[in-house]
Design an enzyme around this catalytic site. Structure first.
Site, PDB file in Angstrom:
ATOM      1  N   CYS A  28      -3.940 -70.156  14.303  1.00  0.00           N
ATOM      2  CA  CYS A  28      -3.666 -68.747  14.607  1.00  0.00           C
ATOM      3  C   CYS A  28      -2.223 -68.335  14.333  1.00  0.00           C
ATOM      4  CB  CYS A  28      -4.067 -68.410  16.029  1.00  0.00           C
ATOM      5  SG  CYS A  28      -3.240 -69.346  17.247  1.00  0.00           S
ATOM      6  N   ARG A  82      -2.827 -55.793  21.671  1.00  0.00           N
ATOM      7  CA  ARG A  82      -2.522 -56.406  20.372  1.00  0.00           C
ATOM      8  C   ARG A  82      -2.741 -55.462  19.184  1.00  0.00           C
ATOM      9  NH1 ARG A  82      -4.163 -62.368  19.395  1.00  0.00           N
ATOM     10  NH2 ARG A  82      -2.527 -61.897  17.873  1.00  0.00           N
ATOM     11  N   ARG A 139     -13.800 -60.545  21.959  1.00  0.00           N
ATOM     12  CA  ARG A 139     -12.925 -59.766  21.072  1.00  0.00           C
ATOM     13  C   ARG A 139     -13.658 -59.161  19.869  1.00  0.00           C
ATOM     14  NH1 ARG A 139      -7.636 -61.819  22.069  1.00  0.00           N
ATOM     15  NH2 ARG A 139      -7.571 -62.199  24.318  1.00  0.00           N
ATOM     16  N   HIS A 143     -12.289 -67.876  20.853  1.00  0.00           N
ATOM     17  CA  HIS A 143     -12.658 -67.495  19.485  1.00  0.00           C
ATOM     18  C   HIS A 143     -13.579 -68.553  18.862  1.00  0.00           C
ATOM     19  CE1 HIS A 143      -8.599 -65.186  19.258  1.00  0.00           C
ATOM     20  NE2 HIS A 143      -9.565 -64.281  19.215  1.00  0.00           N
ATOM     21  N   ASP A 182       1.835 -61.281  21.962  1.00  0.00           N
ATOM     22  CA  ASP A 182       1.000 -62.237  21.215  1.00  0.00           C
ATOM     23  C   ASP A 182       1.211 -62.180  19.706  1.00  0.00           C
ATOM     24  OD1 ASP A 182      -0.699 -63.701  23.106  1.00  0.00           O
ATOM     25  OD2 ASP A 182      -1.422 -61.726  23.702  1.00  0.00           O
ATOM     26  N   GLU A 221      -2.922 -64.749  12.796  1.00  0.00           N
ATOM     27  CA  GLU A 221      -4.276 -64.925  12.251  1.00  0.00           C
ATOM     28  C   GLU A 221      -5.242 -63.845  12.729  1.00  0.00           C
ATOM     29  OE1 GLU A 221      -6.829 -68.063  14.036  1.00  0.00           O
ATOM     30  OE2 GLU A 221      -7.329 -68.551  11.981  1.00  0.00           O
ATOM     31  N   ASP A 222      -5.016 -63.356  13.937  1.00  0.00           N
ATOM     32  CA  ASP A 222      -5.985 -62.413  14.499  1.00  0.00           C
ATOM     33  C   ASP A 222      -5.952 -61.043  13.834  1.00  0.00           C
ATOM     34  OD1 ASP A 222      -7.129 -64.180  16.336  1.00  0.00           O
ATOM     35  OD2 ASP A 222      -5.329 -64.034  17.567  1.00  0.00           O
TER      36      ASP A 222
END
Ligand code: CIR
Length: 255
Positions: free
Chosen positions: A247, A85, A130, A160, A60, A65-66
């Site tokens: 993202c 991740r 998350r 999200h 991923d 962005e995450d």
């Protein structure tokens, strides 16, 4: 100068995390082409694109962005909610270190950048699978000295917060009312996504134009009716990995 940090599509993208979508075959070559077109759109909208190297161990990792929140004065390196991740942040940390002083969300807290919508000096954080309320409290403690605050918000049926709502103009939101309650944003007006396009609320506003997945034609019509200019992009393969258009980049305003 505005910089967009991106990351090459991982050859392992097909092994991505999925929460609300069923797995369907991803055409990796097409994903790479779509990602390159996304980067071209960022350039067209005034960004210098800094593409980070491919990370085969992290399916991923294209969804940068995450891994961080970039604010005007500082950046916060997150600790992603998905265990697979967590290792993505090292490269992002290194890339952002030359642009901002860094703060970090550390264990046991987890927070994904996709859950964070900045409106003025408030960071609204989706309380998702998350990002936890404890992480929001920790984020609030970290950013208060810099003049920001963090506030947790309930979301439903989506990955999200920014799957459900994003900023498309000054004081104007694009949102899916089935996934987030518009009443949570009393200081903003909102445009609702076309009812047949649940995933259309994730849009990227840059330089007065709105990058939106091309497939969401009904929502595009709604934006245009409100006088907003969109830039449609085909991102079908990234969408199969549950990624949206916000993202795939971290936008850094260079001072
Ligand atoms: C994940 O589940 O973490 C990825 N497959 C998709 C992440 C998308 N990120 C985002 O919208 N901010």
């Amino acid at each position: 100068m505005r910089i967009a940090i991106t990351r090459a599509v991982s050859p392992a993208l097909a092994d991505c995390e999925l929460t609300h979508l069923a797995r369907s075959p991803i055409d990796l070559r097409l994903a790479e082409k779509q990602h390159a077109a996304y980067e071209s759109a960022l350039r067209e909208l005034g960004c210098r694109v800094e593409r980070l190297p491919v990370a085969p161990a992290y399916p991923d990792s294209v969804f940068v962005e995450d891994c961080a929140l970039v604010l005007d004065e500082i950046a916060v390196i997150t600790r992603p909610g998905a265990v697979s991740r967590r290792g993505e942040v090292a490269e992002i940390d290194a890339a952002l270190a030359s642009h901002r002083s860094l703060l970090r969300i550390e264990a046991p807290f987890t927070l994904d950048g996709g859950d964070v919508l900045r409106l003025d000096r408030t960071l609204f954080v989706g309380l998702s699978s998350r990002s936890s309320a404890e992480a929001v409290a920790r984020l609030d403690t970290l950013i208060r000295p810099h003049g920001y605050r963090a506030k947790g918000l309930p979301i439903r049926n989506c990955l999200h917060l920014k799957s459900a709502v994003s900023l498309v103009g000054e004081k104007l939101l694009l949102l899916n009312p089935d996934w987030v309650d518009p009443a949570l944003f009393p200081d903003h007006d909102s445009i609702e996504v076309d009812p047949g396009e649940a995933h259309a609320a994730n849009a990227l506003l840059l330089d007065g134009r709105i990058i939106l997945p091309a497939v969401h034609t009904g929502t595009r019509t709604r934006l245009e009716a409100a006088g907003l200019e969109s830039l449609p992009l085909d991102v079908s393969e990234l969408a199969k990995a549950e990624g949206g258009v916000t993202c795939c980049s971290l936008i850094v305003e260079e001072r």
